[in-house]
Design a protein around this motif. Structure first.
Motif, short mmCIF file in Angstrom:
data_model
loop_
_atom_site.label_atom_id
_atom_site.label_comp_id
_atom_site.label_asym_id
_atom_site.label_seq_id
_atom_site.Cartn_x
_atom_site.Cartn_y
_atom_site.Cartn_z
N ARG A 80 33.64 73.01 75.26
CA ARG A 80 33.33 74.56 75.05
C ARG A 80 34.40 74.93 73.99
O ARG A 80 33.97 76.02 73.42
N THR A 81 35.72 74.44 74.34
CA THR A 81 36.54 74.88 73.51
C THR A 81 36.35 74.56 72.07
O THR A 81 36.63 75.39 71.05
N LEU A 82 35.95 73.34 71.69
CA LEU A 82 35.76 72.94 70.27
C LEU A 82 34.19 73.73 69.96
O LEU A 82 34.17 73.98 68.70
N GLN A 83 33.40 73.98 70.77
CA GLN A 83 32.24 74.80 70.13
C GLN A 83 32.77 76.09 69.84
O GLN A 83 32.14 76.52 68.68
N THR A 84 33.58 76.81 70.42
CA THR A 84 33.94 78.09 70.12
C THR A 84 34.94 78.07 68.81
O THR A 84 34.52 78.83 67.89
N TYR A 85 35.59 76.74 68.71
CA TYR A 85 36.44 76.78 67.51
C TYR A 85 35.45 76.44 66.08
O TYR A 85 35.69 76.98 65.04
N CYS A 86 34.07 76.12 66.38
CA CYS A 86 33.25 75.76 65.50
C CYS A 86 32.77 77.35 64.57
O CYS A 86 32.68 77.30 63.38
N PHE A 87 32.75 78.13 65.75
CA PHE A 87 32.54 79.59 65.32
C PHE A 87 33.61 80.11 64.39
O PHE A 87 33.53 80.85 63.26
N TYR A 88 34.75 79.88 64.93
CA TYR A 88 35.96 80.36 64.34
C TYR A 88 36.06 79.77 62.76
O TYR A 88 36.44 80.66 61.88
N ILE A 89 35.68 78.57 62.44
CA ILE A 89 35.57 77.91 61.15
C ILE A 89 34.98 78.83 60.24
O ILE A 89 35.28 79.10 59.05
N LEU A 90 33.67 79.37 60.52
CA LEU A 90 32.97 80.27 59.86
C LEU A 90 33.75 81.40 59.30
O LEU A 90 33.91 81.66 57.96
N PHE A 91 34.11 82.17 60.28
CA PHE A 91 34.93 83.39 59.91
C PHE A 91 36.22 83.19 59.09
O PHE A 91 36.59 83.81 58.18
N LEU A 92 36.84 82.04 59.52
CA LEU A 92 37.98 81.64 58.71
C LEU A 92 37.61 81.49 57.17
O LEU A 92 38.34 81.77 56.38
N GLY A 93 36.43 80.65 56.62
CA GLY A 93 36.15 80.57 55.50
C GLY A 93 35.91 81.77 54.59
O GLY A 93 36.31 82.00 53.45
#
Length: 199
Positions: A80-93
């Protein structure tokens, strides 16, 4: 880098404004349109790439953890932590492109106001981190970072809107020309250095 791309394109606008040509208004309008087009295309590209992470990350993260990280890390919290991090990558870019644009064309005199966005993003991070960490644990930190990125993206978008509505006052011609010259000199030096070193 994206800053170099924005600086090069924005320099065309400033050169048109300072030109003595009779059709400088038309040249400036074309350069400004080109600058907007570059920004939109880069944002669209980064968004398209960024969406792939939550789309495939959420669906296949369990398999990724099992075969890449090993059975030791195959817990629900890790997935779940890594799944949440995938969303963070989108906003980071998205934030990276929007911030690179703003930093490239904004005059030094406006940096004080521009830094307010960093203060707002820090406040957003703190406001979300405290309650979300209590509820979601490690994921709460990532959610707080997402909130911080969303705040910065929103502030950058407001700034970008002002830039294109009032480019004469928001884009620093002298600063851009000097920055562009420095970056071009750097590129030339790197190219020369590579030619001097045998493959």
């Amino acid at each position: 880098s994206s800053r170099l791309v924005f600086a090069k394109t924005a320099t065309e606008f400033t050169n048109s404004v300072t030109s003595t040509s009779k059709n400088k208004h038309q040249q400036a309008l074309l350069a400004l349109t080109s600058l907007k087009s570059v920004l939109i295309k880069l944002l669209a590209l980064l968004t398209a790439i960024g969406i792939l992470f939550p789309v495939f990350g959420v669906a296949y993260m369990d398999i990724f953890v099992r075969f890449v990280l090993g059975m030791k890390w195959q817990g629900l919290e890790t997935v779940r932590t890594l799944q949440t991090y995938c969303f963070y990558i989108l906003f980071l870019g998205i934030n990276g492109i929007s911030e690179a644009f703003v930093q490239s064309v904004t005059p030094h005199s406006s940096f004080g106001r521009l830094n307010k966005g960093l203060i707002l993003s820090s406040i957003a991070f703190t406001a979300v981190a405290i309650p979300s960490m209590r509820v979601f644990g490690t994921r709460g930190v990532i959610l707080a970072n997402i909130a911080s990125m969303v705040t910065r993206i929103g502030y950058n978008m407001i700034w970008i809107h002002e830039i294109f509505n009032n480019p004469m006052h928001m884009i620093s011609s002298e600063q851009l020309i000097n920055r562009h010259a420095i970056e071009m000199d750097t590129e030339d030096n790197i190219s020369l250095f590579r030619r001097l070193i045998p493959p």
